[in-house]
Design an enzyme around this catalytic site. Structure first.
Site, short mmCIF file in Angstrom:
data_model
loop_
_atom_site.label_atom_id
_atom_site.label_comp_id
_atom_site.label_asym_id
_atom_site.label_seq_id
_atom_site.Cartn_x
_atom_site.Cartn_y
_atom_site.Cartn_z
N HIS A 39 -13.92 -37.23 8.10
CA HIS A 39 -13.94 -38.13 9.27
C HIS A 39 -14.72 -39.41 8.98
O HIS A 39 -15.74 -39.71 9.59
CB HIS A 39 -14.52 -37.42 10.49
N GLU B 58 -5.60 -40.57 20.27
CA GLU B 58 -5.75 -41.62 21.28
C GLU B 58 -5.43 -43.00 20.74
O GLU B 58 -5.90 -43.38 19.65
CB GLU B 58 -7.20 -41.66 21.79
#
Length: 384
Positions: free
Chosen positions: A165, A258
């Site tokens: 990440h 998103e």
């Protein structure tokens, strides 16, 4: 190899939404256009292999004269020539942490590259004790393929034990500022730092090209790191300039990818709220998708598309004009969405047979280059 593809899998008139499978979570969208948009008209494209033999390519940038810069995650930056031939690695880049999701990541050129030959890139920076962070640097590319005057302009803080990440898109702007996106390293003790503005985990970062903080950033003179623009993000692997400014796209957990249009100083919710669930099926954070004081995404996907690089189409093909093209890692291919008045009004899935698409670059002639990380190729896609 050239192929004409008629991407007509289902009768358009009979299909209200893109076929994508059942959702992981049971949330209702906050507004009607927030997920599962109507299907766009089916595209016809040609696909040509432009360059091959790359090792996990991650980012691409267009150079003047028909050349391109491409990153390879193990730490190599290469030039792809107009004929598709690939150069030897460019010398002078710093070492990278290539474990798991790390490595040499995004690349972009200065808006004034023709005169200053400045290149920007992001990477996973190795630190003592096997810790790691997202970092960004800049340098000057010489005509004989060396990177000189290299300097770091951003280093994520604090160091993490977890090499995942990283986020890591970078966009230099004509006004001398630079956008950088970060991730929150995923693990429970790290992800909560996305809500902590004394860290640069899970943030949109805005800096000057020398690494300093612009005076009009939202946390200048307030509690929080001056370089932070927005917070509460998970793992932002796509960013592009589009209608009204910066747009970003981030990975959710199981569901909840998103699309956002990050506003200054706003909180985008992770890991308190999400339209997804944890990979084991348990609720994320509060178990809610909406909470006062936290922003809603413009659009979300459940199940995920695992988004990567993206670009707004500004080429001559009228049917795609202004549409956003998004690389998908899972299930793969390209997702095309249409945005009107900051709402998504249509979606199409393209090129599902071409693996994990890491980045997208729109060319002046209207064709599009896409990086297939799983195939180690750059593909040229031309809409018809």
């Amino acid at each position: 190899m050239l192929r004409l593809i008629a991407l007509l899998l289902f009768p358009v008139a009979a299909m209200a939404q893109v076929q994508q499978g059942p959702p992981n979570a049971s949330f209702q969208p906050a507004f009607a256009e927030q997920t599962r948009a109507k299907v766009l008209n089916t595209s016809r494209v040609t696909v040509e292999t432009f360059a091959s033999g790359l090792d996990r390519p991650w980012g691409i940038a267009t150079l003047p004269g028909g050349q391109f810069l491409v990153t390879e995650r193990p730490g190599r930056l290469r030039v792809i020539n107009a004929d598709g031939s690939v150069s030897a690695p460019i010398e002078g880049l710093p070492a990278v942490d290539a474990r798991q999701q790390g490595g040499l990541l995004d690349v972009a050129i200065s808006p004034n590259f023709a005169s200053d030959r400045t290149v920007f890139w992001t990477y996973a920076k190795p630190l003592p004790e096997q810790k790691t962070v997202t970092a960004a640097a800049r340098g000057v590319l010489t005509s004989d393929g060396k990177m000189t005057e290299v300097r770091e302009i951003f280093v994520q803080d604090p160091p993490s034990w977890h090499p995942i990440h990283y986020g890591s898109r970078i966009i230099p702007m004509p006004d001398g500022t630079v956008w950088i996106t970060t991730g929150e390293h995923s693990e429970p003790n790290d992800r909560v730092k996305a809500q902590d503005n004394n860290t640069t985990y899970g943030k949109v970062i805005r800096i000057n090209a020398d690494g300093s903080a612009p005076a009009d950033n939202p946390f200048v003179g307030r509690d929080g790191i001056d370089t932070i623009w927005s917070y509460g993000h998970r793992n932002i692997q796509g960013a592009a300039i589009g209608p009204g400014g910066l747009w970003t796209i981030e990975h959710g957990p199981a569901g909840g990818d998103e699309l956002n249009k990050p506003l200054a100083g706003r909180n985008y919710g992770w890991p308190v709220i999400s339209y997804g669930v944890n990979y084991g099926g348990s609720p994320v954070g509060s178990g809610k998708a909406v909470q006062d004081g936290m922003e809603q995404p413009v659009y979300y996907w459940d199940p995920v598309i695992a988004p990567a690089g993206m670009a707004f189409y500004d080429g001559p093909h009228a049917a795609w004009s202004g549409d956003l093209l998004i690389g998908s890692l899972n299930p793969g291919g390209v997702v095309r969405i249409r945005i009107r008045n900051d709402r998504v009004v249509g979606e199409e899935r393209l090129l599902r047979d071409y693996g994990r698409i890491r980045d997208i670059e729109v060319l002046d002639d209207g064709s599009v280059l896409i990086l297939s990380g799983s195939r180690g190729e750059v593909l040229r896609v031309t809409p018809r």
